[in-house]
Design a protein around this motif. Structure first.
Motif, PDB file in Angstrom:
ATOM      1  N   VAL A  10     -74.462 -66.948  70.075  1.00 24.86           N
ATOM      2  CA  VAL A  10     -74.320 -68.155  68.761  1.00 24.86           C
ATOM      3  C   VAL A  10     -75.665 -68.662  68.524  1.00 24.86           C
ATOM      4  O   VAL A  10     -76.435 -68.943  69.565  1.00 24.86           O
ATOM      5  N   LEU A  11     -75.929 -68.809  67.362  1.00 26.42           N
ATOM      6  CA  LEU A  11     -76.852 -69.320  66.823  1.00 26.42           C
ATOM      7  C   LEU A  11     -76.791 -70.604  66.054  1.00 26.42           C
ATOM      8  O   LEU A  11     -75.840 -70.570  65.155  1.00 26.42           O
ATOM      9  N   LEU A  12     -77.476 -71.734  66.077  1.00 29.48           N
ATOM     10  CA  LEU A  12     -77.213 -72.776  65.343  1.00 29.48           C
ATOM     11  C   LEU A  12     -78.374 -73.269  64.498  1.00 29.48           C
ATOM     12  O   LEU A  12     -79.785 -73.330  65.137  1.00 29.48           O
ATOM     13  N   HIS A  13     -78.157 -73.851  63.256  1.00 29.67           N
ATOM     14  CA  HIS A  13     -79.249 -74.299  62.609  1.00 29.67           C
ATOM     15  C   HIS A  13     -78.761 -75.548  61.829  1.00 29.67           C
ATOM     16  O   HIS A  13     -77.807 -75.563  61.222  1.00 29.67           O
ATOM     17  N   ASP A  54     -65.159 -80.454  59.807  1.00 28.18           N
ATOM     18  CA  ASP A  54     -64.590 -79.408  58.763  1.00 28.18           C
ATOM     19  C   ASP A  54     -65.601 -78.276  58.779  1.00 28.18           C
ATOM     20  O   ASP A  54     -66.959 -78.755  58.614  1.00 28.18           O
ATOM     21  N   TRP A  55     -65.365 -77.086  58.934  1.00 25.01           N
ATOM     22  CA  TRP A  55     -66.093 -76.038  58.916  1.00 25.01           C
ATOM     23  C   TRP A  55     -65.589 -74.936  57.666  1.00 25.01           C
ATOM     24  O   TRP A  55     -64.476 -74.800  57.780  1.00 25.01           O
ATOM     25  N   ILE A  56     -66.541 -74.428  56.920  1.00 24.90           N
ATOM     26  CA  ILE A  56     -66.432 -73.276  56.172  1.00 24.90           C
ATOM     27  C   ILE A  56     -66.495 -72.006  56.620  1.00 24.90           C
ATOM     28  O   ILE A  56     -67.582 -72.039  57.330  1.00 24.90           O
ATOM     29  N   GLU A  57     -65.535 -71.262  56.940  1.00 29.06           N
ATOM     30  CA  GLU A  57     -65.805 -69.699  57.467  1.00 29.06           C
ATOM     31  C   GLU A  57     -65.894 -68.895  56.628  1.00 29.06           C
ATOM     32  O   GLU A  57     -65.334 -68.581  55.317  1.00 29.06           O
ATOM     33  N   ASP A  58     -66.994 -68.002  56.830  1.00 28.85           N
ATOM     34  CA  ASP A  58     -67.503 -66.975  55.835  1.00 28.85           C
ATOM     35  C   ASP A  58     -67.705 -65.661  56.735  1.00 28.85           C
ATOM     36  O   ASP A  58     -68.422 -65.701  57.767  1.00 28.85           O
ATOM     37  N   ASP A  59     -66.493 -64.698  56.565  1.00 27.38           N
ATOM     38  CA  ASP A  59     -66.605 -63.654  57.505  1.00 27.38           C
ATOM     39  C   ASP A  59     -67.031 -62.397  56.643  1.00 27.38           C
ATOM     40  O   ASP A  59     -66.735 -61.291  57.141  1.00 27.38           O
ATOM     41  N   LEU A  94     -70.014 -60.609  62.452  1.00 26.94           N
ATOM     42  CA  LEU A  94     -70.911 -62.095  62.665  1.00 26.94           C
ATOM     43  C   LEU A  94     -70.145 -62.750  61.807  1.00 26.94           C
ATOM     44  O   LEU A  94     -70.020 -62.556  60.587  1.00 26.94           O
ATOM     45  N   TYR A  95     -69.625 -64.221  62.156  1.00 28.29           N
ATOM     46  CA  TYR A  95     -69.170 -65.132  61.163  1.00 28.29           C
ATOM     47  C   TYR A  95     -69.956 -66.404  61.185  1.00 28.29           C
ATOM     48  O   TYR A  95     -70.773 -66.598  62.090  1.00 28.29           O
ATOM     49  N   ALA A 126     -76.062 -80.513  56.490  1.00 22.85           N
ATOM     50  CA  ALA A 126     -75.195 -79.540  57.002  1.00 22.85           C
ATOM     51  C   ALA A 126     -75.765 -78.684  58.179  1.00 22.85           C
ATOM     52  O   ALA A 126     -76.961 -78.487  58.480  1.00 22.85           O
ATOM     53  N   THR A 127     -74.609 -78.225  59.033  1.00 25.00           N
ATOM     54  CA  THR A 127     -75.037 -77.538  60.081  1.00 25.00           C
ATOM     55  C   THR A 127     -74.341 -76.183  60.132  1.00 25.00           C
ATOM     56  O   THR A 127     -73.163 -75.991  59.685  1.00 25.00           O
ATOM     57  N   GLU A 128     -75.163 -74.826  60.505  1.00 25.43           N
ATOM     58  CA  GLU A 128     -74.560 -73.660  60.237  1.00 25.43           C
ATOM     59  C   GLU A 128     -74.480 -72.939  61.691  1.00 25.43           C
ATOM     60  O   GLU A 128     -75.506 -73.356  62.445  1.00 25.43           O
ATOM     61  N   LEU A 129     -73.599 -72.410  61.791  1.00 23.12           N
ATOM     62  CA  LEU A 129     -73.364 -71.575  63.030  1.00 23.12           C
ATOM     63  C   LEU A 129     -73.364 -69.828  62.667  1.00 23.12           C
ATOM     64  O   LEU A 129     -72.356 -69.784  61.846  1.00 23.12           O
ATOM     65  N   ILE A 130     -74.150 -69.218  63.517  1.00 24.76           N
ATOM     66  CA  ILE A 130     -73.690 -67.987  63.344  1.00 24.76           C
ATOM     67  C   ILE A 130     -73.085 -67.310  64.581  1.00 24.76           C
ATOM     68  O   ILE A 130     -73.785 -67.583  65.747  1.00 24.76           O
ATOM     69  N   ILE A 131     -71.894 -66.762  64.562  1.00 24.13           N
ATOM     70  CA  ILE A 131     -71.427 -66.448  65.830  1.00 24.13           C
ATOM     71  C   ILE A 131     -70.776 -64.869  66.030  1.00 24.13           C
ATOM     72  O   ILE A 131     -70.138 -64.541  64.841  1.00 24.13           O
ATOM     73  N   ASP A 132     -71.302 -64.246  66.926  1.00 26.00           N
ATOM     74  CA  ASP A 132     -70.777 -62.873  67.202  1.00 26.00           C
ATOM     75  C   ASP A 132     -69.664 -62.562  67.737  1.00 26.00           C
ATOM     76  O   ASP A 132     -69.323 -62.969  69.111  1.00 26.00           O
TER      77      ASP A 132
END
Length: 171
Positions: free
Chosen positions: A76-79, A99-104, A109-110, A120-126
């Motif tokens: 999990v990475l957060l920016h 509210d989260w926009i999901e890009d798959d 990696l989502y 805005a905050t972004e998460l990259i999740i494996d």
């Protein structure tokens, strides 16, 4: 000082150094790039409230402002401070009031980006290593420190003409 005491002190010092090297070697700093608006003071409000574990993964130290990472290797990475997203047709999920926009598009990696929050905050999740929904739940309280300025809407929320009606022109 007797030779025996000197030997014990040297042995103790070597043990402490070796233990420190072993412990720090297992938890290397995660190299990340800061987002464009990482210096936003609101990001600092988020970062100081990040949990020490997410989805049972331990927090990692990062080398960039307004970032976070969890898991070894990082799952999990957060920016904080990424570009605020414009309206999109990507799915929007609401998890614990965020509210989260999901890009798959890079699955497994989502990429999840907050919608209606500035910055805005972004998460990259494996997703091969951790459940995205668990991560979103675990980070909701910290992310909630960035005030909401809008929310996701769906087609059902739009005023569309029915039965030949027309909408008045937009102001």
């Amino acid at each position: 000082m007797t030779p025996r005491i000197r030997f014990l002190r040297t042995g103790l010092a070597l043990t402490v150094v070796a233990g420190t090297v072993l412990l720090t070697g297992c938890t290397a700093i995660v190299p990340l790039e800061p987002a464009a608006d990482a210096v936003n003071p609101t990001c600092a409000d988020l970062i100081v409230r990040l949990p020490t574990s997410v989805a049972e993964l331990p927090e990692r130290e990062t080398n960039a402002q307004a970032t976070g990472a969890w898991g070894t290797p990082s799952a999990v990475l957060l920016h904080c401070g990424v570009t605020v997203p414009a309206p999109t047709t990507l799915p929007c999920l609401t998890v614990n009031g965020i509210d989260w926009i999901e890009d798959d598009s890079d699955a497994p990696l989502y990429r999840y980006t907050t919608y209606g929050r500035d910055p805005a905050t972004e998460l990259i999740i494996d997703s091969d290593k951790v459940s995205g929904s668990t991560v979103l739940v675990d980070l909701a309280q910290a992310v909630g420190n960035i005030p909401a300025t809008g929310q996701c809407v769906g087609a059902e929320d739009l005023l569309l003409p029915t039965d030949g009606e027309t909408l008045p022109p937009a102001p």
